[in-house]
Write a protein that holds these residues in place. Structure first.
Motif: not given
Length: 424
Positions: A83-91, A48-50
């Motif tokens: 807001a907690c995704s920090g550039g890595f969002d599940a959706d 995983v990455t951004t």
């Protein structure tokens, strides 16, 4: 461990650490395949990455699994959304897959062993053909009487701190935390036994503002106060050895931890093998666990070696014990079994090794059937191996893990008393 007086440190990480994100995704995929087809052969690797998750590996199964959906659900459950995704969002993250079938050369070696199984006492094998090891390799298991779960104290405490850090985040008790985090505990040993807590380190990802406060110094003061009370004090309340006035407590020593998770560092399956096992207190064979089905002895034999070591310590035959197993691809029986009790054994290590070989079926099929490794996901609502992928595969007390059972302790004790050794 041969020194008598020393400091020893172990670390743990939360489920939001990028490497642990990968471990959980790989094991969530394994859970799904085994739930639908218990004979699935799975070797799933994740990076995983951004903004991206890549799944690759070899899978052979008689079922269909929506891998991208499994990946997104896992990321969402960890907490990387909104807001907690920090550039890595599940959706919104990209999910790429590159999956092939298991090599037929490996499959043939696994399906039918090159050597027949010895007649050990625990012969519960139900496979129609003997299973050979999925690869060569060495695996180590360890146990000691430093904690009720028979684990080294530093890694036990480090896991409890990381687990509690995730608990207070997910429950909303501390509502400004983000998923990534780490813990580290240094224990002072005197005469070879844990004596005091030397250092406690917690690093946690957090929002840039807390209750409208954006000044970083003030933010860090709030974090330090809350984590001291709600994480550190909570964990050590039930411990026999507690921090004292000289214990060093470090919370977010970098001064700020807003960018984290896969945005801060790329992650990879299998890069936290010491966190997964004994925190460095025992030797490690080098094989990772997550994403591998039970025919891979990197995983199943590591569990079996922990089971053997724990039962030896639980029997009272040693205060600490390390087991090494070695396998060859396609061969069922382990090539070697080593027992090391570090001078604490009530009988010789050689006698213990002989007793182990007669008490435990350590063929891949024997291990799979003893622990019911193929059926554990289906028996636990489709999620089992994923739960192991964070906070350790050994010493777990929050879930029922079969290799943590001590049902062989009495048998080992009885055999040791009749082994003919003068020190029995």
């Amino acid at each position: 461990m041969t020194k008598k007086n020393f400091l020893f440190t172990s670390e743990s990480v939360t489920e939001g650490h990028p490497d642990k994100v990968c471990d959980q995704i790989s094991d969530a995929i394994l859970d799904e395949f085994l739930t639908k087809d218990k004979n699935s052969r799975v070797a799933a690797e994740t990076t995983v990455t951004t903004g991206m998750a890549l799944i690759c590996g070899e899978i052979t199964a008689d079922c269909y699994v929506d891998i991208p959906q499994v990946v997104r659900n896992t990321i969402r459950n960890i907490g990387y959304t909104g807001a907690c995704s920090g550039g890595f969002d599940a959706d919104t993250c990209a999910v790429l897959t590159s999956i092939d079938e298991q090599s037929t050369d490996i499959g043939n070696g696994v399906n039918k062993a090159l050597e027949s199984r010895n007649d050990n006492s625990d012969t519960s094998t139900t496979e129609t053909e003997e299973i050979g090891a999925g690869d060569q390799g060495i695996m180590f298991g360890y146990a000691c009487n430093e904690t009720p779960e028979l684990m080294p104290l530093p890694i036990s405490l480090a896991h409890k701190l990381s687990y509690r850090l995730a608990q207070v985040r997910k429950s909303g008790l501390i509502n400004y935390l983000r998923p990534d985090g780490k813990s580290q505990v240094t224990v002072e040993y005197v005469d070879g036994k844990p004596s005091r807590i030397h250092t406690i380190l917690l690093s946690t990802q957090h929002n840039p503002e807390i209750n409208g406060i954006s000044d970083n110094k003030a933010v860090q003061e709030i974090i330090s106060k809350d984590l001291k009370k709600l994480v550190i004090d909570y964990v050590f309340e039930s411990c026999n050895i507690k921090p004292d006035e000289k214990t060093i407590i470090l919370i977010n020593p970098s001064g700020r931890f807003v960018i984290g998770g896969p945005q801060g560092d790329s992650g990879l399956t299998g890069r936290k093998i010491i966190v997964d096992t004994y925190g460095g207190y025992s030797r490690h064979g080098g094989g990772a666990f997550s994403g591998k089905d039970p025919t891979k002895v990197d995983r199943s034999a590591a569990y079996a070696s922990r089971y053997v070591a724990k039962n030896i310590v639980a029997s009272g035959l040693a205060d600490k014990c390390e087991i090494e197993l070695a396998y060859a691809i396609g061969v069922a029986e382990p090539l070697s079994i080593m027992v090391d009790t570090f001078g604490t054994g009530k009988i010789s290590d050689e006698d213990l090794a002989e007793i182990v070989s007669k008490t435990f079926d350590l063929t891949p099929a024997g291990i799979i059937n003893k622990f019911d490794l193929r059926n554990l996901p289906a028996k636990n609502g489709g999620k089992f191996y994923q739960l192991l992928a964070a906070y350790g595969h050994m010493g777990r007390t929050d879930i029922d893990v079969p290799w943590e059972h001590t049902d062989k302790a009495d048998e080992l004790r009885d055999k040791a008393s009749t082994c003919g050794c003068s020190c029995a």
